[in-house]
Design a protein around this motif. Sequence first.
Motif, PDB file in Angstrom:
ATOM      1  N   ALA A 123       0.831  -1.204   0.000  1.00 33.42           N
ATOM      2  CA  ALA A 123       0.000   0.000   0.000  1.00 33.42           C
ATOM      3  C   ALA A 123       0.866   1.254   0.000  1.00 33.42           C
ATOM      4  N   ARG A 124       0.442   2.269  -0.779  1.00 33.74           N
ATOM      5  CA  ARG A 124       1.165   3.547  -0.774  1.00 33.74           C
ATOM      6  C   ARG A 124       1.092   4.201   0.597  1.00 33.74           C
ATOM      7  N   MET A 125      -0.093   4.146   1.195  1.00 34.21           N
ATOM      8  CA  MET A 125      -0.319   4.702   2.540  1.00 34.21           C
ATOM      9  C   MET A 125      -0.925   3.601   3.393  1.00 34.21           C
ATOM     10  N   PRO A 126      -0.102   2.780   4.056  1.00 33.75           N
ATOM     11  CA  PRO A 126      -0.630   1.638   4.809  1.00 33.75           C
ATOM     12  C   PRO A 126      -1.685   2.008   5.849  1.00 33.75           C
ATOM     13  N   LEU A 127      -1.635   3.238   6.350  1.00 37.81           N
ATOM     14  CA  LEU A 127      -2.600   3.641   7.367  1.00 37.81           C
ATOM     15  C   LEU A 127      -4.032   3.622   6.836  1.00 37.81           C
ATOM     16  N   ILE A 128      -4.210   3.892   5.526  1.00 36.83           N
ATOM     17  CA  ILE A 128      -5.559   3.941   4.949  1.00 36.83           C
ATOM     18  C   ILE A 128      -6.218   2.563   4.958  1.00 36.83           C
ATOM     19  N   PRO A 129      -5.611   1.521   4.348  1.00 38.73           N
ATOM     20  CA  PRO A 129      -6.252   0.204   4.430  1.00 38.73           C
ATOM     21  C   PRO A 129      -6.302  -0.353   5.847  1.00 38.73           C
ATOM     22  N   LEU A 130      -5.352   0.038   6.689  1.00 39.33           N
ATOM     23  CA  LEU A 130      -5.374  -0.436   8.077  1.00 39.33           C
ATOM     24  C   LEU A 130      -6.634   0.048   8.785  1.00 39.33           C
ATOM     25  N   LEU A 131      -6.892   1.348   8.729  1.00 38.47           N
ATOM     26  CA  LEU A 131      -8.043   1.907   9.436  1.00 38.47           C
ATOM     27  C   LEU A 131      -9.361   1.583   8.736  1.00 38.47           C
ATOM     28  N   ARG A 132      -9.319   1.348   7.425  1.00 39.07           N
ATOM     29  CA  ARG A 132     -10.527   1.010   6.690  1.00 39.07           C
ATOM     30  C   ARG A 132     -10.929  -0.452   6.912  1.00 39.07           C
ATOM     31  N   ASP A 133      -9.964  -1.361   6.828  1.00 37.09           N
ATOM     32  CA  ASP A 133     -10.269  -2.786   6.857  1.00 37.09           C
ATOM     33  C   ASP A 133     -10.023  -3.449   8.205  1.00 37.09           C
ATOM     34  N   HIS A 134      -9.168  -2.857   9.040  1.00 36.06           N
ATOM     35  CA  HIS A 134      -8.741  -3.535  10.275  1.00 36.06           C
ATOM     36  C   HIS A 134      -8.976  -2.696  11.530  1.00 36.06           C
ATOM     37  N   TRP A 135      -9.885  -1.725  11.483  1.00 33.29           N
ATOM     38  CA  TRP A 135     -10.041  -0.854  12.648  1.00 33.29           C
ATOM     39  C   TRP A 135     -10.496  -1.640  13.874  1.00 33.29           C
TER      40      TRP A 135
END
Length: 441
Positions: free
Chosen positions: A224-236
């Motif tokens: 991911a270019r910005m790992p924080l985005i998929p982290l908070l979207r998919d793994h919150w």
Amino acid sequence: MTTTATTRKTPVKAAVASFMGSAVEYYDFFLFGSAAALIFPTVFFPSDNQAALVMSFATFGFAYIARPVGAVILGHFGDRIGRQKVLMFTLLLMGISTFTIGCLPGYEQIGWAAPALLVLCRLMQGLSAAGEQAGASSLTLEHAPDDRRSFFTSWTLTGTQGGQILAALIFIPVVALPDEIKYTWGWRVPFWLSAVVVLVAFFIRRTLHETPEFEQAKAEGRIARMPLIPLLRDHWRDVLRVICCAFIAAVSTVFGNLAIAYGVEVGLNAAITLWLVVVANLVAIGTQPLFGALADRIGRKPVFIYGALSSAVFMPFYMLSMGAGNEFVTFLLAVLTFSFGYAAANAVWPSFYGEMFSTRVRFSGMAIGTQLGFLMAGFAPSIVTALGGVQQGGWVVISVFTAVISLIATVSALTARESKSIPTAELGLRSERHEELVPAV
């Protein structure tokens, strides 16, 4: 996974490198904790009393403020450029900040600038520690065979215990020095020695290559270019779960810092309180891999929950024994509480938390979740001290605090999915979407 990636898995080498790196990082980290309980109230604050102790423990907690910030930054780069490069950086940062602490002038020389500089160095330690355990655990997990992930990742936290043992062993002769030596240059020597152990770990860690899981994800364009985005979207939900489970780490600071101060208050020799930490951690070096292996057989959740609940049950007996005058019983209960109780949760959490996330967000997810949860551990000494936990009768406050954080961790763990039988390549993929990826190179 390709055959090439599979043959590059080196679980033993990864475990050894993680053990050594964590030992060095947490030698530095726990050295500060011992000094905060026994030295810094006299050296860095205007009066050696309860208020000075509270302020000293607060400096210990400042690292835990920096850790969430470091988790976001180091997690981003760990998931973007690789685990190994970030781990080399964290090692050097911790070594520099610890050596600098040993060079700081005290309150008598520069007044309130002394604790201010101490806090700055502690913040640097916190930034470093934010990436160490998450990075080392991610690296080891991704090198380990699917059926032994918990065993191999347990060595990351066993390295943490090794660092605590080394810090305590080096500090024992320091507290035995005459005051005119101890509070001038004597306390500085253990901090200066960190330069030696950092160099040893640096040369061990630099030979370890990147994980095959990360290299494969990079080759397939799954970074991911910005790992924080998929982290908070998919793994919150997983991040929140890790935060609450990570409250259990407060048991370690209660045992390794608060208990030292409480033991001295109720009449134990300061050297004895440090030996309690040494002995319990020595035994934990043997029990934690066993708990890790057990979790590979019966699952992460039951072992973690046992560790949390047993910590709450054993802690009041351990604290009461400190004022009872029987040192053998105190040592026995120290080992029971830490090595056969808390050690179970401590050994399992690297695999338990890491397996909640996919390869592309694992470093970020573990780092951010644990560091936010570790805030409880960082401020536990100052909170409990302010509530009277290191005064006569303070065992009640300490025991209730331990029970509350253990219950929170237990309830959170019960909501998690058991992951011991899921292949490494499939971990954390249930709800993921895959936009915003870096093209394969």
